[in-house]
Design a protein around this motif. Structure first.
Motif, PDB file in Angstrom:
ATOM      1  N   GLU A   1     -39.333 -19.315  -0.058  1.00 14.21           N
ATOM      2  CA  GLU A   1     -39.542 -18.383   1.043  1.00 14.21           C
ATOM      3  C   GLU A   1     -38.239 -17.841   1.599  1.00 14.21           C
ATOM      4  O   GLU A   1     -38.209 -16.745   2.153  1.00 14.21           O
ATOM      5  CB  GLU A   1     -40.338 -19.064   2.162  1.00 14.21           C
TER       6      GLU A   1
ATOM      7  N   ARG B   1     -37.742 -13.960   2.309  1.00 15.25           N
ATOM      8  CA  ARG B   1     -37.374 -13.369   3.596  1.00 15.25           C
ATOM      9  C   ARG B   1     -36.147 -12.474   3.458  1.00 15.25           C
ATOM     10  O   ARG B   1     -36.071 -11.400   4.048  1.00 15.25           O
ATOM     11  CB  ARG B   1     -37.111 -14.481   4.617  1.00 15.25           C
TER      12      ARG B   1
ATOM     13  N   HIS C   1     -29.295 -14.158   7.494  1.00 14.74           N
ATOM     14  CA  HIS C   1     -30.550 -14.714   7.969  1.00 14.74           C
ATOM     15  C   HIS C   1     -30.289 -15.777   9.032  1.00 14.74           C
ATOM     16  O   HIS C   1     -31.067 -16.686   9.227  1.00 14.74           O
ATOM     17  CB  HIS C   1     -31.338 -15.327   6.806  1.00 14.74           C
TER      18      HIS C   1
ATOM     19  N   HIS D   1     -36.197 -21.644  11.530  1.00 10.60           N
ATOM     20  CA  HIS D   1     -36.387 -22.074  10.141  1.00 10.60           C
ATOM     21  C   HIS D   1     -36.003 -23.531   9.973  1.00 10.60           C
ATOM     22  O   HIS D   1     -36.598 -24.256   9.193  1.00 10.60           O
ATOM     23  CB  HIS D   1     -35.562 -21.187   9.197  1.00 10.60           C
TER      24      HIS D   1
END
Length: 1225
Positions: free
Chosen positions: A399, A403, A477, A484
């Protein structure tokens, strides 16, 4: 207090982007000649500035001379990486003139171009580009005709100091990763319906402890080549604000390599057809994207260590939904923020579908000198278990990569794709979870690759944005790092709770399994600026070899000395004396024939006349000049006089002494020259080098190592400058385990010839046996540089790497050897085919000529005579129906003509029809020549083809029949015009030639010849496991020969019995079995084996020893006639002293004394120091009553140490019977 100071960080370096000028611009107005333009400079998503507005005309370029600057800081390890993979985007903007009541100027974007800053990362301080401006959609530049000059921009990149200093250049590296296309995707991927985005991701080290994911997010599903020709130009991985053709990298294209040169998975001959269909007919998912990554020194070391520990590197592939746009996107973000605020997990966890992984074997990057790998890598279904088994990584990117890909796609300036249907909700998510293997697999996908990515120093992102740009791309990110991280803890908890279930049953990824079912593969390339393991160049290897073994000149250096000066004077005196004698004979030759005694006065008159003639002709002065240089040498070398004399008396004394000495030396020289005694010439040797080598091998087989040593040394004494003499002697010393002497011999061999391949290899073998591994590696590598195409050299290098447990090096060497072996097989097959075709052409031309002679050259060919030889009988009804169906289909589906037709269809009005009949090997084409009629009916040709196809039974599949247009479009590979009427079927691909033996067996055959037993055993182990090898007759024969060299006779017998199970009629097996039995003193069984060997039609590889040993057995069994015949066969093939001695012994026992004497005389000529030859010669002379010769032969036999007591006793008895022959009587 005790802490050391932190290392100093280099201050930021300013990068200047200078936009010099633009030319050939075209504006919106068709009337205005000038274009008022400016240039906008951007890096990533950060604007660096806009140039002033400048007019540009057709004749005058727009001189901007605008400088935009950006800073490169060195406190962030990713700063150089961003400069390497992100372009500077230049947007050329037209400024329209203001209209009335208009407050702001209107602008029109004309085009864009991208500036690659890679040269700065490579250490350059200045680099200049001339870039073509790519028009944007709707831009006036699109209307420029193709023949008109293209709009261009001149740009200069500059820095005051290099961004990378010399130490960083030496330690760091630049990795270029290219993801090309995914071929043969799952059948569910279609071009109709909802469209998706496709991403690929892999981890790349940033520092010694940290990795970052690199994501390729712009994959798009494309149709096959027959519907859309692919664009081979590479794209920027992070194009930022670039649009249209500006997303392509200037002058960077996808490489095209031959399949056999690739490093991937689908390289076998069985995979060629699958790849052809997948790359030409099926859909494909295309990226064609290049991403650079700068690796600092610690990252390079970490990358190298990880490859060495686990050679496979994961490349994950996934399908993602197209990102929403506009208000939908904003609403979706708000919903996601609401869910995150409530502590729930974001509802895009199920967005990753078709999660697959390709395991890229990076071991070739650890081969010396290799800096690029490229190939087709098979895609497997992704599971954490499979990932861990292959790469030792617990979790993948999952993931996190999805993302990052969504961030890239959301910021893309391209128009958004169709929105995803919104009716799925939780049911869709559950269904995807079930397909992907349940919560265990899902939770593992959320785990991060490296925990250190979440522990960034506060302000790090601020520094990076100040230095380069705002990093809201694939690496940005951190805005979601905390959420996260919390989710990661939750995922790990779920995984630990389900641990027992995970161990009990492996997860199943049903969507990913479709990759395996479809045999999907992805074209992938990694290129480094310099190899991880540098390869020593041939010059350095040659220098290292010369350091170990200095080259020896062919002739020794001669230095001038006193004796050399005197010898030179003698030579000159002899030369002058000969010239004077020739002159004397010319003047008085006629008078000398009368033989009259002349008086003293007449002789003096002749002398005076000769002296006058020499003075008058100038020859006297020429003789003086000829002697002058040798006299000067004597003065300098013998008397050491090199300066002028100061005292005249001393000069006179020296001249007197010198005169006396020169006169004495002159007389000495003339005495030697004018000597009347004839010296007997040295007789030429009766044996040459090859005969001596044969005698040495014979003595070696018979176990007479002393005699073999003598022969080898005699070869060297005759010519010390022949490297093969030293090499052969070295192999003998290696056989008798005299390693020190073998090393000296191979050293002399290499000293004489530094490029002697076998000498280099065996010196490396000796160094390996002495555990001098560094020197051994040098010599093995030097052998591969001396002959890069040598299969033996690469195989021996691989065997050496096996010995030192260098698995990657051994793999590299074996791969190279197998490539050369396959190429040799292809070349041999091609040469054989060309030879067969040449013979067929000759036969066809002869048959055609004879046919014309029979017809008188007047009968025209008719349509009924077209290829009469291959007309097939009418097939049964079932076959006839199929054949007619095929023929009707073939009329509409074109095929390429055969190779023989393409070569002759234009130059000659003849047709080669390819047929296959009974008894013809598969893949071998028989060309039948027939005259082509001027007007051939196309239906006739079609029916002929259908009959041909019906016999061969090679039909096209339904898929091929459904694509007649694509088959027709491919046409002739050579561009030969094809007749529209000819409807033919594509001929089957010829099978790839297979090598006759493996690389290991070729090395084994050579190693057995040179007696390198340890390497032979290692090669036999590889041959046993080789796909081309295994337990074969050849393997057991080689193993038996090794056991024979080691004197393990029982094990050799067992191996030969195994070989007989494979090939009972192999003469080599029976010959070796005879040797084993002979050495075991089982002469009965040995004789049976030798007789069987001789009775075979084919000879064994080594027959001489068979004849000698069989003859000796016959002599022992008193079968003298058989012994004589056997030894004569040996003499006929390869005569030697031993073979002629055997003939003499047999003839003596048969009472044929004359023939016995002739045979023994031949043996004595070949070796006059053999005691048995002299002993039997003494017996023959005693029997024939020649006392003197009998005594001489007996004395020589005793002198050369006759040790055969039975023969001595027989000689003494015969002497006593004859009453003579022994001088002691």
């Amino acid at each position: 207090m005790g802490d050391s100071e932190p290392p100093s960080i280099r201050p930021p370096e300013t990068i200047t982007i200078t936009v010099l000028r633009a030319r050939n611009l075209k504006g919106s107005s068709t009337k205005a000649d000038a274009v008022n333009a400016m240039v906008k400079v951007e890096f990533g998503e950060k604007g660096l500035g806009e140039s002033p507005k400048v007019d540009c005309t057709a004749d005058t370029p727009a001189e901007f001379n605008y400088n935009a600057t950006m800073s490169c800081t060195y406190d962030d390890p990713t700063a150089l990486d961003e400069i390497a993979h992100k372009p500077v985007v230049l947007t050329v903007i037209e400024v329209l003139p203001k209209e009335k009541k208009q407050k702001e100027e209107k602008t029109v974007q004309l085009g864009q171009c991208t500036v690659d800053m890679l040269p700065l990362v490579k250490g350059e301080t200045k680099h200049r580009y001339t870039l073509v401006v790519n028009p944007l959609p709707g831009s006036p530049l699109e209307t420029i005709p193709p023949e008109a000059p293209r709009p261009e921009v001149d740009v200069m990149l500059s820095v005051n100091e290099p961004l990378v200093d010399n130490s960083q250049l030496d330690a760091g590296n630049l990795m270029t990763i290219t993801v090309e296309s995914l071929f043969s995707p799952p059948e569910s991927w279609t071009l109709t319906g909802a469209q998706y985005a496709y991403a690929a991701a892999l981890p790349v080290p940033v520092t010694s402890e940290k990795e970052t994911p690199i994501v390729f997010a712009n994959g798009a599903l494309k149709p096959g080549i027959d519907k859309e020709v692919p664009n081979k130009q590479k794209k920027w991985a992070v194009p930022a604000t670039a649009q249209a053709n500006a997303i392509y990298m200037p002058d960077q294209f996808i490489a095209q390599d031959a399949i056999e040169d690739e490093d991937g998975d689908f390289r076998g001959k069985d995979d060629r057809e699958h790849r052809t269909v997948a790359e030409q007919e099926k859909n494909r998912c295309t990226w064609n994207t290049e991403r650079r990554s700068y690796l600092e020194g610690s990252a390079v070391k970490s990358f190298q260590d990880k490859i060495a520990k686990c050679r496979y590197w994961p490349l994950e592939v996934m399908r993602l939904p197209q990102p929403a746009s506009g208000k939908g996107k904003k609403k979706q973000d708000e919903q996601a923020d609401t869910k995150k605020g409530s502590g729930a997990v974001k509802d895009d966890e199920g967005s990753v579908s078709f999660h697959g992984v390709a395991f890229v074997n990076l071991a070739p990057l650890l081969y010396p000198g290799v800096k690029r790998i490229r190939g087709a890598y098979k895609i497997y279904s992704y599971t954490d278990q499979a990932l861990y088994e292959k790469t030792k990584r617990k979790v993948g990117l999952g993931e996190e990569a999805a993302r990052i890909a969504n961030n890239i796609l959301n910021r893309s300036t391209a128009s958004p794709g169709p929105k995803k249907g919104g009716g799925g909700g939780k049911d869709d998510k559950k269904e995807k979870d079930a397909k992907k293997g349940g919560p265990t697999h899902q939770s593992s996908r959320h785990s991060r690759l490296d925990d250190s990515r979440h522990s960034k120093v506060p302000g790090d992102e601020t520094r990076r944005s100040n230095s380069i740009a705002q990093t809201h791309d694939s690496e940005d990110h951190d805005t979601h790092a905390k959420d996260h991280h919390d989710h990661k803890k939750t995922s790990q908890t779920i995984k630990s709770d389900a641990g027992s279930e995970h161990e009990a049953q492996a997860p199943v990824n049903l969507e990913g399994q479709q990759y395996v079912d479809s045999k999907s593969y992805i074209m992938f390339e990694i290129c480094l600026t310099k190899p991880l393991i540098p390869k020593r160049p041939p010059e350095e290897l040659a220098r290292r070899v010369a350091e170990y073994i200095p080259p020896r000149p062919l002739f020794p250096k001669r230095t001038d000395g006193a004796q050399r000066a005197v010898d030179d004077f003698h030579t000159q005196v002899s030369s002058v004396a000969g010239l004077i004698l020739d002159e004397f004979r010319d003047m008085f030759g006629d008078d000398l024939k009368t033989d009259e005694n002349l008086s003293q006065e007449a002789m003096e008159a002749r002398r005076q006349k000769l002296i006058y003639e020499l003075n008058a002709s100038g020859k006297y002065f020429a003789f003086k000049e000829q002697l002058k240089h040798s006299v000067v040498k004597i003065v300098r070398e013998k008397y050491l006089k090199t300066t002028n004399f100061e005292d005249r008396q001393e000069l006179q004394t020296f001249l007197s002494e010198l005169y006396v000495y020169l006169i004495d030396q002159m007389h000495e020289s003339l005495t030697k020259t004018l000597s009347l005694e004839d010296q007997a010439p040295v007789p030429a040797p009766l044996t040459d080098s090859e005969q001596l080598k044969h005698f040495a091998r014979e003595a070696e087989v018979n176990g007479n190592f002393e005699l073999a040593t003598k022969y080898y040394q005699e070869r060297i004494a005759r010519n010390r400058n022949d490297p093969s003499h030293w090499f052969d002697y070295g192999t003998f010393c290696l056989y008798i385990n005299d390693i020190t002497k073998a090393e000296e011999c191979f050293k002399e061999c290499v000293a004489i010839d530094q490029k002697h391949l076998h000498g280099l290899l065996l010196f490396g073998v000796v160094c390996t046996l002495q555990e001098k591994h560094e020197a051994a590696e040098t010599f093995f590598e030097a052998a591969t540089c001396v002959q890069p195409k040598s299969i033996l050299a690469w195989t021996m290098l691989g065997l050496f790497y096996d010995a030192v447990q260098n698995e990657i090096g051994a793999e590299m060497a074996y791969i190279e050897a197998n490539k050369l072996n396959q190429q040799a097989a292809v070349n041999a097959a091609r040469a054989l085919k060309e030879e067969e075709l040449a013979k067929q052409r000759v036969e066809h031309s002869e048959s055609e000529a004879s046919h014309k002679d029979d017809q008188g050259g007047l009968a025209p060919p008719t349509s009924n005579t077209l290829v009469p030889d291959i007309k097939q009988p009418t097939p049964p009804s079932s076959e006839r129906g199929q054949g007619s169906a095929r023929s009707s289909e073939k009329v509409s589906s074109g095929r390429r003509p055969s190779a023989s037709k393409r070569s002759s269809a234009v130059s000659e009005k003849l047709e080669y029809q390819i047929i296959e009949g009974e008894g013809v090997e598969e893949g071998v084409a028989i060309s039948v020549l027939s005259e082509k009629p001027p007007s051939a009916d196309k239906s006739h040709v079609s029916h002929g083809d259908s009959r041909e196809t019906s016999k061969t039974g090679r039909n096209k599949s339904d898929s091929n029949l459904s694509r007649p247009s694509s088959e027709y479009r491919r046409g002739s590979a050579r561009g030969t015009p094809q007749m529209e009427e000819a409807s033919e079927e594509t001929p089957p691909r010829e099978p790839t030639p297979v090598p006759t033996s493996s690389i290991y067996m070729q090395a084994i055959d050579w190693l057995l010849e040179v007696k390198a037993v340890p390497f032979t055993e290692r090669a036999l182990a590889h041959e046993l496991l080789s796909p081309m090898g295994g337990l074969t007759a050849h393997y057991h024969i080689a193993l038996a020969r090794v056991k024979l060299q080691k004197s393990d006779l029982k094990e050799a017998e067992e191996s030969l019995n195994e070989a007989l199970q494979f090939d009972y009629q192999n003469p080599d097996v029976w010959a070796l079995m005879g040797h084993v039995m002979y050495l075991l003193n089982d002469t009965t069984e040995a004789r049976s084996c030798y007789e069987r060997t001789i009775d075979f039609v084919a000879d064994a590889s080594e027959m001489h020893s068979v004849y000698l040993r069989l003859g000796s057995i016959y002599l022992r069994d008193e079968k003298f006639q058989e012994a004589k015949n056997t030894f004569l066969m040996a003499c006929k093939r390869s005569p030697s002293c031993v073979s002629w001695l055997g003939v003499g012994m047999a003839c003596y026992r048969l009472g044929e004394l004359a023939e016995a004497e002739d045979a023994l005389s031949e043996a004595n000529i070949l070796n006059n120091s053999d005691p048995e030859v002299w002993g039997y010669l003494s017996l023959v002379c005693l029997k024939t009553g020649r006392q003197l010769e009998a005594e001489q032969a007996y004395k020589y036999a005793i002198k050369v140490n006759l040790e055969d007591t039975d023969l001595l006793d027989e000689i003494i008895r015969t002497q006593q019977e004859a009453g003579f022959g022994n001088p002691q009587f």
